[in-house]
Write a protein that holds these residues in place. Structure first.
Motif, PDB file in Angstrom:
ATOM      1  N   ASP A 190      22.836 -23.585  -3.828  1.00  0.00           N
ATOM      2  CA  ASP A 190      22.974 -22.594  -2.760  1.00  0.00           C
ATOM      3  C   ASP A 190      22.454 -23.167  -1.438  1.00  0.00           C
ATOM      4  OD1 ASP A 190      23.381 -20.094  -1.539  1.00  0.00           O
ATOM      5  OD2 ASP A 190      21.689 -19.120  -2.545  1.00  0.00           O
ATOM      6  N   ALA A 191      22.811 -22.493  -0.351  1.00  0.00           N
ATOM      7  CA  ALA A 191      22.188 -22.755   0.939  1.00  0.00           C
ATOM      8  C   ALA A 191      20.807 -22.101   0.910  1.00  0.00           C
ATOM      9  CB  ALA A 191      23.021 -22.166   2.064  1.00  0.00           C
ATOM     10  N   ARG A 211      35.560 -22.770   7.247  1.00  0.00           N
ATOM     11  CA  ARG A 211      35.875 -21.394   6.857  1.00  0.00           C
ATOM     12  C   ARG A 211      34.678 -20.459   6.976  1.00  0.00           C
ATOM     13  NH1 ARG A 211      40.976 -18.981   6.286  1.00  0.00           N
ATOM     14  NH2 ARG A 211      42.461 -20.635   5.791  1.00  0.00           N
ATOM     15  N   GLY A 212      33.474 -21.011   6.895  1.00  0.00           N
ATOM     16  CA  GLY A 212      32.308 -20.128   6.913  1.00  0.00           C
ATOM     17  C   GLY A 212      31.139 -20.712   7.689  1.00  0.00           C
ATOM     18  N   ILE A 213      30.233 -19.822   8.058  1.00  0.00           N
ATOM     19  CA  ILE A 213      28.970 -20.197   8.710  1.00  0.00           C
ATOM     20  C   ILE A 213      27.847 -19.675   7.815  1.00  0.00           C
ATOM     21  CG2 ILE A 213      27.519 -19.916  10.769  1.00  0.00           C
ATOM     22  CD1 ILE A 213      30.104 -19.126  12.303  1.00  0.00           C
ATOM     23  N   VAL A 214      26.919 -20.535   7.431  1.00  0.00           N
ATOM     24  CA  VAL A 214      25.801 -20.118   6.564  1.00  0.00           C
ATOM     25  C   VAL A 214      25.056 -18.969   7.240  1.00  0.00           C
ATOM     26  CG1 VAL A 214      23.649 -20.811   5.430  1.00  0.00           C
ATOM     27  CG2 VAL A 214      25.518 -22.482   5.683  1.00  0.00           C
ATOM     28  N   SER A 215      24.924 -17.841   6.543  1.00  0.00           N
ATOM     29  CA  SER A 215      24.359 -16.660   7.172  1.00  0.00           C
ATOM     30  C   SER A 215      23.131 -16.084   6.499  1.00  0.00           C
ATOM     31  CB  SER A 215      25.406 -15.577   7.248  1.00  0.00           C
ATOM     32  OG  SER A 215      26.056 -15.679   8.467  1.00  0.00           O
ATOM     33  N   TRP A 216      23.286 -15.627   5.284  1.00  0.00           N
ATOM     34  CA  TRP A 216      22.157 -14.966   4.637  1.00  0.00           C
ATOM     35  C   TRP A 216      22.308 -15.020   3.120  1.00  0.00           C
ATOM     36  CZ3 TRP A 216      22.796 -10.349   1.733  1.00  0.00           C
ATOM     37  CH2 TRP A 216      24.033  -9.712   1.876  1.00  0.00           C
ATOM     38  N   GLY A 217      21.326 -14.488   2.457  1.00  0.00           N
ATOM     39  CA  GLY A 217      21.345 -14.426   1.019  1.00  0.00           C
ATOM     40  C   GLY A 217      20.108 -13.676   0.585  1.00  0.00           C
ATOM     41  N   THR A 218      19.965 -13.517  -0.731  1.00  0.00           N
ATOM     42  CA  THR A 218      18.738 -12.945  -1.270  1.00  0.00           C
ATOM     43  C   THR A 218      18.068 -14.119  -1.941  1.00  0.00           C
ATOM     44  OG1 THR A 218      19.877 -10.859  -1.606  1.00  0.00           O
ATOM     45  CG2 THR A 218      17.832 -11.178  -2.841  1.00  0.00           C
ATOM     46  N   LYS A 225      23.066 -13.938  -6.983  1.00  0.00           N
ATOM     47  CA  LYS A 225      22.826 -13.811  -5.546  1.00  0.00           C
ATOM     48  C   LYS A 225      23.392 -15.008  -4.788  1.00  0.00           C
ATOM     49  CE  LYS A 225      20.809  -9.937  -6.271  1.00  0.00           C
ATOM     50  NZ  LYS A 225      21.740  -8.789  -6.157  1.00  0.00           N
ATOM     51  N   PRO A 226      24.721 -15.143  -4.793  1.00  0.00           N
ATOM     52  CA  PRO A 226      25.319 -16.276  -4.070  1.00  0.00           C
ATOM     53  C   PRO A 226      25.073 -16.142  -2.568  1.00  0.00           C
ATOM     54  CG  PRO A 226      27.006 -14.684  -4.671  1.00  0.00           C
ATOM     55  CD  PRO A 226      25.722 -14.238  -5.355  1.00  0.00           C
ATOM     56  N   GLY A 227      25.159 -17.242  -1.866  1.00  0.00           N
ATOM     57  CA  GLY A 227      24.991 -17.234  -0.418  1.00  0.00           C
ATOM     58  C   GLY A 227      26.132 -16.489   0.267  1.00  0.00           C
ATOM     59  N   VAL A 228      25.821 -15.895   1.409  1.00  0.00           N
ATOM     60  CA  VAL A 228      26.823 -15.147   2.168  1.00  0.00           C
ATOM     61  C   VAL A 228      27.067 -15.866   3.497  1.00  0.00           C
ATOM     62  CG1 VAL A 228      27.480 -12.883   3.060  1.00  0.00           C
ATOM     63  CG2 VAL A 228      25.975 -13.038   1.056  1.00  0.00           C
ATOM     64  N   TYR A 229      28.328 -15.967   3.853  1.00  0.00           N
ATOM     65  CA  TYR A 229      28.785 -16.753   4.998  1.00  0.00           C
ATOM     66  C   TYR A 229      29.590 -15.863   5.935  1.00  0.00           C
ATOM     67  CZ  TYR A 229      27.390 -20.491   1.910  1.00  0.00           C
ATOM     68  OH  TYR A 229      26.635 -21.305   1.106  1.00  0.00           O
ATOM     69  N   THR A 230      29.453 -16.091   7.233  1.00  0.00           N
ATOM     70  CA  THR A 230      30.317 -15.405   8.199  1.00  0.00           C
ATOM     71  C   THR A 230      31.706 -16.019   8.083  1.00  0.00           C
ATOM     72  OG1 THR A 230      28.459 -15.166   9.701  1.00  0.00           O
ATOM     73  CG2 THR A 230      30.646 -14.927  10.657  1.00  0.00           C
ATOM     74  N   SER A 231      32.725 -15.204   8.012  1.00  0.00           N
ATOM     75  CA  SER A 231      34.095 -15.704   7.924  1.00  0.00           C
ATOM     76  C   SER A 231      34.574 -16.146   9.313  1.00  0.00           C
ATOM     77  CB  SER A 231      35.003 -14.603   7.369  1.00  0.00           C
ATOM     78  OG  SER A 231      36.342 -14.951   7.592  1.00  0.00           O
ATOM     79  N   VAL A 232      34.814 -17.425   9.457  1.00  0.00           N
ATOM     80  CA  VAL A 232      35.220 -17.976  10.752  1.00  0.00           C
ATOM     81  C   VAL A 232      36.562 -17.395  11.195  1.00  0.00           C
ATOM     82  CG1 VAL A 232      35.881 -20.129  11.940  1.00  0.00           C
ATOM     83  CG2 VAL A 232      33.839 -20.069  10.500  1.00  0.00           C
TER      84      VAL A 232
END
Ligand code: 4AZ
Length: 244
Positions: A190-191, A211-218, A225-232
């Motif tokens: 994970d990030a 495609r994505g920007i590293v954003s957040w996660g738990t 709890k996979p990492g969540v990315y902003t959709s470019v």
């Protein structure tokens, strides 16, 4: 990055290291004068004189042949971030554009084997969830680490369909259509902190596409709890209107 490997020199030539006062973030070079990153990297509204962007870097904060440190002309947060409250649950994820200082008219970063921009996605081409993607960054090697990674890390990550990521045992309704989830539901890769703002790049027709920007996660690399990315793709019109 948790569970990744050391990246080979030049493997991620679009990767930018952003030093924003006390804060450190990743970013992606998308044109000679433009770096795309996460809006929350600017949460503390740093003065542009406190920001520097390093390109072509291999080791955290160590310059090597082919690396360059550039100053910043300005930055812009996506409107919905700058107008919204900074603290919000679920997190508001938007993107930020950093304009580099020109070294010659219309030119900022000089491209090389170590420094090259990444392709932006085609908005009309939906992202197939079987597309292989990867992340790269100097973020923590495990959750709660006391420092960033000295060596640039990379990890391959599968995409997770939004419907699955939105299930109650994963991230639930926090996942909106402008987010992407990537990683393993069993955890392990994970990030992590310090990777924020960095790229999720997917191999589309043999091209590295952002495609994505590293954003957040738990936490980092936890089960379900996979990492969540902003959709470019969601921000393409805005990006294109700014960079021309
Ligand atoms: C962070 O704090 C962060 N596991 C970034 C990504 C993730 C967690 C934390 C995803 O910058």
């Amino acid at each position: 990055v948790v569970g990744g490997m050391v990246a080979l020199p030049g493997a991620h030539p679009y990767l930018a290291a952003l030093h924003l006062g006390e804060q450190f973030c990743g970013g992606s070079l998308i044109a000679s004068c433009w770096v795309l990153t996460a809006a929350h990297c600017f949460q503390h509204r740093p003065d542009i004189s406190q920001i520097s962007v390093v390109l072509g870097q291999r080791f955290y904060n160590i310059s090597t042949e082919g690396s360059v440190r550039l100053q910043v002309q300005g930055y812009e947060l996506h409107k919905s971030y700058s107008e919204g409250p900074i603290t919000h649950q679920p997190p508001l994820l938007f993107s930020a554009l950093v304009r580099l200082k020109e070294t010659a008219p219309g030119r900022c970063a000089d491209f090389s084997h170590m420094i090259l921009p990444v392709c932006l996605p085609n908005a009309r081409e939906p992202l197939n969830t079987s597309t292989p993607c990867q992340i790269a960054g100097w973020g923590h090697l495990y959750e709660g680490a006391s420092e960033v990674s000295k060596f640039l890390q990379e990890a391959r990550l599968p995409l997770i369909p939004n419907e699955q990521c939105r299930s109650p045992e994963v991230h639930g309704t926090q996942i909106t259509s402008d987010m992407l989830c990537a990683g393993y539901l069993e955890g392990g890769t994970d990030a992590c902190q310090g990777d924020s703002g960095g790229p999720l790049v997917c191999d589309e027709h043999g091209r590295a596409t952002l495609r994505g920007i590293v954003s957040w996660g738990t936490g980092c690399a936890l089960e379900n709890k996979p990492g969540v990315y902003t959709s470019v793709t969601h921000y393409l019109d805005w990006i294109q209107s700014r960079i021309g």
